[in-house]
Scaffold this motif. Structure first.
Motif, PDB file in Angstrom:
ATOM      1  N   GLN A  18      12.758  -1.697  21.681  1.00 24.03           N
ATOM      2  CA  GLN A  18      11.516  -2.358  21.315  1.00 24.03           C
ATOM      3  C   GLN A  18      11.356  -2.372  19.795  1.00 24.03           C
ATOM      4  OE1 GLN A  18       8.020  -1.154  23.601  1.00 24.03           O
ATOM      5  NE2 GLN A  18       9.341  -0.011  24.965  1.00 24.03           N
ATOM      6  N   THR A  66       5.985   2.949  20.038  1.00 24.77           N
ATOM      7  CA  THR A  66       6.103   2.175  21.266  1.00 24.77           C
ATOM      8  C   THR A  66       5.246   0.924  21.192  1.00 24.77           C
ATOM      9  OG1 THR A  66       5.804   2.221  23.675  1.00 24.77           O
ATOM     10  CG2 THR A  66       4.246   3.489  22.366  1.00 24.77           C
ATOM     11  N   GLY A 112       4.279  -0.291  24.115  1.00 28.11           N
ATOM     12  CA  GLY A 112       3.533  -0.175  25.368  1.00 28.11           C
ATOM     13  C   GLY A 112       2.248   0.603  25.169  1.00 28.11           C
ATOM     14  N   ARG A 113       1.617   0.953  26.270  1.00 30.32           N
ATOM     15  CA  ARG A 113       0.355   1.693  26.209  1.00 30.32           C
ATOM     16  C   ARG A 113       0.583   3.143  25.790  1.00 30.32           C
ATOM     17  NH1 ARG A 113      -2.777   0.804  31.718  1.00 30.32           N
ATOM     18  NH2 ARG A 113      -4.318   2.051  30.549  1.00 30.32           N
ATOM     19  N   ARG A 159       4.074   6.282  25.147  1.00 26.98           N
ATOM     20  CA  ARG A 159       5.512   6.546  25.063  1.00 26.98           C
ATOM     21  C   ARG A 159       5.916   7.552  26.128  1.00 26.98           C
ATOM     22  NH1 ARG A 159       9.637   6.189  21.112  1.00 26.98           N
ATOM     23  NH2 ARG A 159      11.553   6.800  22.200  1.00 26.98           N
TER      24      ARG A 159
END
Length: 259
Positions: A190, A248, A250-251, A253
């Motif tokens: 990512q 991260t 995302g929401r 890690r």
């Protein structure tokens, strides 16, 4: 102790990829053949009702075609059941010992040749051809076979990250086989590779938790019993973390660890 290096090489089979049949394809083919057989049986029933007074050559030909369909269906079913018994997903027609394997050149029909070499003499002390394309399941059998071939109690085993298998390494160490293998780390792709990698998180055995670059603790959150993988995360800490953009997309890690 004596030192041995283990590695695997993919050797191409004679049969091409066009000869590879998958279990799913056999299931679909068997279903299609059953449907054709049912259609033929319905057609024969209609013909028997319409022409019950005679049994011409066309009827014999249709029945022979039906028998050929049944024979092909039985052959397909036998091949599928054999693959299920062996626990394999692919079968190479004409070269059943070969398997479809990943290689640097892409997917190909091949054999996996495992080789153990003495690092002092550079002589091959053991080799074995296996049908498993994944080296991670070859560490223990190759190490133990090498130990038997050399008749040595203590050995140091060298291998690349493809052989990283915590469970097999533990069994090897119980037999005085010291394994020197780098862990297989997943790469955080990512953010174009600019995010923190797994080695930026430090494991603390006493707490069974990871300390992240922002100095937060990631406790154990989930276990995968089948793959023996542990997942560590701290969603609440990630929510307001100043380093999250570097960690991260995302929401939160998650860091994984082999059991």
């Amino acid at each position: 102790s004596r030192e041995v290096a283990i590695d695997g090489s993919k050797f191409g089979a004679v049969a091409s990829k066009k000869r590879v049949v998958s279990r799913q394809a056999l299931v679909r083919e068997e279903q299609a053949l059953n449907a054709r057989i049912d259609a033929w049986l319905e057609g024969l029933d209609e013909t028997d009702h319409e022409e019950a007074h005679r049994d011409g050559p066309d009827d014999d030909q249709r029945r022979r075609s039906l028998e050929r369909l049944k024979a092909l269906r039985d052959q397909t079913r036998d091949s599928r059941e054999r693959m299920e018994r062996l626990g394999i997903q692919h079968h190479v027609t004409g070269e059943p010992e070969a398997r479809l394997m990943r290689s640097p050149q892409g997917s190909r029909t091949a054999y996996n040749l495992q080789t153990a070499v003495d690092t002092d003499t550079h002589l091959i002390v053991h080799h074995e051809t296996v049908q498993d394309g994944d080296d991670s399941r070859q560490l223990q059998p190759m190490a133990e076979a090498t130990q038997t071939a050399l008749e040595r109690g203590n050995l140091s085993i060298l291998a690349d990250a493809g052989y990283s298998n915590g469970e097999q390494q533990q069994r090897c160490e119980e037999r005085n086989l010291a394994c020197h293998i780098p862990p297989r780390r997943t790469v955080n792709n990512q953010g174009g590779g600019q995010l923190y990698q797994a080695d930026a998180f430090h494991y603390e055995p006493a707490r069974d938790a990871y300390r992240c670059p922002a100095d937060h603790w990631l406790p154990l959150k989930q276990r995968n019993a089948s793959q023996k993988v542990l997942y560590y995360a701290n969603p609440s800490a990630c929510a307001g973390c100043r380093l999250k953009p570097r960690c991260t997309a995302g929401r939160w890690r998650t860091v994984t660890r082999h059991q």
